[in-house]
Design a protein around this motif. Structure first.
Motif, PDB file in Angstrom:
ATOM      1  N   ARG A 119       0.826  -1.212   0.000  1.00  0.00           N
ATOM      2  CA  ARG A 119       0.000   0.000   0.000  1.00  0.00           C
ATOM      3  C   ARG A 119       0.860   1.262   0.000  1.00  0.00           C
ATOM      4  N   ASN A 120       1.736   1.311  -0.982  1.00  0.00           N
ATOM      5  CA  ASN A 120       2.705   2.393  -1.107  1.00  0.00           C
ATOM      6  C   ASN A 120       2.592   2.977  -2.506  1.00  0.00           C
ATOM      7  N   ASN A 121       2.304   4.241  -2.588  1.00  0.00           N
ATOM      8  CA  ASN A 121       2.242   4.958  -3.847  1.00  0.00           C
ATOM      9  C   ASN A 121       2.701   6.370  -3.576  1.00  0.00           C
ATOM     10  N   GLY A 122       2.626   7.222  -4.561  1.00  0.00           N
ATOM     11  CA  GLY A 122       3.039   8.586  -4.303  1.00  0.00           C
ATOM     12  C   GLY A 122       2.867   9.497  -5.493  1.00  0.00           C
ATOM     13  N   ILE A 123       3.133  10.753  -5.231  1.00  0.00           N
ATOM     14  CA  ILE A 123       3.119  11.783  -6.268  1.00  0.00           C
ATOM     15  C   ILE A 123       4.557  12.248  -6.414  1.00  0.00           C
ATOM     16  N   LEU A 147       2.487   8.289  -0.465  1.00  0.00           N
ATOM     17  CA  LEU A 147       1.149   8.014   0.042  1.00  0.00           C
ATOM     18  C   LEU A 147       1.091   6.556   0.478  1.00  0.00           C
ATOM     19  N   LEU A 148       0.772   6.339   1.726  1.00  0.00           N
ATOM     20  CA  LEU A 148       0.749   4.987   2.264  1.00  0.00           C
ATOM     21  C   LEU A 148      -0.642   4.647   2.774  1.00  0.00           C
ATOM     22  N   GLY A 149      -1.042   3.422   2.549  1.00  0.00           N
ATOM     23  CA  GLY A 149      -2.318   2.937   3.078  1.00  0.00           C
ATOM     24  C   GLY A 149      -2.088   2.177   4.365  1.00  0.00           C
TER      25      GLY A 149
END
Length: 174
Positions: A119-123, A147-149
Motif C-alpha cells: 500500500r505504497n504509492n506517491g506523487i 502516500l501509504l495505506g
C-alpha cells in the motif's frame, strides 16, 4: 508524476491507488490562482506511462487505465510483479503549484511485490523528465510525496517525503 478483475490482484508499488483527480494551481492573474484540471476523467490524454523494462508510453499490461471516471493503477494482468515499477508523467512540467488528489488502496498486493511496497504509492514531484529514464530504471530521480495505506493494525504515517535516486553519479553529472 497512475478494473482489477478481482480485488486481490491490485497493486501499484504495494497495492493500488485510485487517483480520482489531480489538480494544479497556476497563478495567471493578480486576482488569484486558476485551477487547472490535469485528469479529464475519460482517458490518459496528456499522460505518459513509464514502466520499468519498457519504453516510455508503453502501457505494459494495461497498468494505467481509466474506468468509470477514475484513474486506476492495476497489476491484475501481471503474472508476477518482477520489479516493474510504473510511473505516470503529465505532459507539462510545473514548478509552482498546489495539488489536490483523492486516492485509495483496494485489494491485495501483486504476487512478488516487495514488503516495503505494501500500500505504497506517491506523487513524484520535481523529478527527471521521463524521456531521460533508462529502460531498466526503477524510479525517476525525484522528490516524492509518499502516500501509504493502512495495514489494519496501528497507525501508519502518510505524505512522507521520499527521494528516490536511480544513480547518484548520474545525478551529480546532470
Amino acid at each position: 508524476m497512475f478494473k482489477f478483475t478481482t480485488l486481490r490482484n491490485l497493486l501499484f508499488w504495494g497495492l493500488i491507488v485510485l487517483v480520482f483527480s489531480s489538480n494544479t494551481v497556476k497563478n495567471t492573474t493578480a486576482a488569484g490562482p486558476k485551477w487547472e484540471q490535469l485528469f479529464n476523467g475519460k482517458d490518459l490524454t496528456g499522460w505518459h506511462p513509464k514502466i520499468r523494462y519498457h519504453d516510455l508510453d508503453d502501457n505494459f499490461n494495461n497498468t494505467f487505465r481509466v474506468e468509470n471516471g477514475l484513474l486506476e493503477v492495476r497489476y491484475d494482468q501481471y503474472d508476477k510483479f518482477n520489479e516493474t515499477y510504473g510511473h505516470l508523467f503529465y505532459k507539462k512540467p510545473y514548478s509552482h503549484y498546489l495539488i489536490a488528489v483523492e486516492y485509495r488502496f483496494v485489494g491485495d498486493q501483486c504476487k512478488g511485490g516487495p514488503g516495503w511496497a505494501f500500500r505504497n504509492n506517491g506523487i513524484m514531484i520535481h523529478g527527471q523528465a521521463p524521456e531521460t529514464m533508462k529502460k531498466d530504471q526503477d524510479f525517476p530521480n525525484s522528490m516524492e510525496v509518499q502516500l501509504l495505506g493502512g495495514t489494519g493494525k496501528g497507525n501508519r504515517s502518510t505524505a512522507n517525503l521520499c527521494t528516490p535516486v536511480h544513480n547518484l553519479k548520474e545525478m551529480a553529472r546532470s
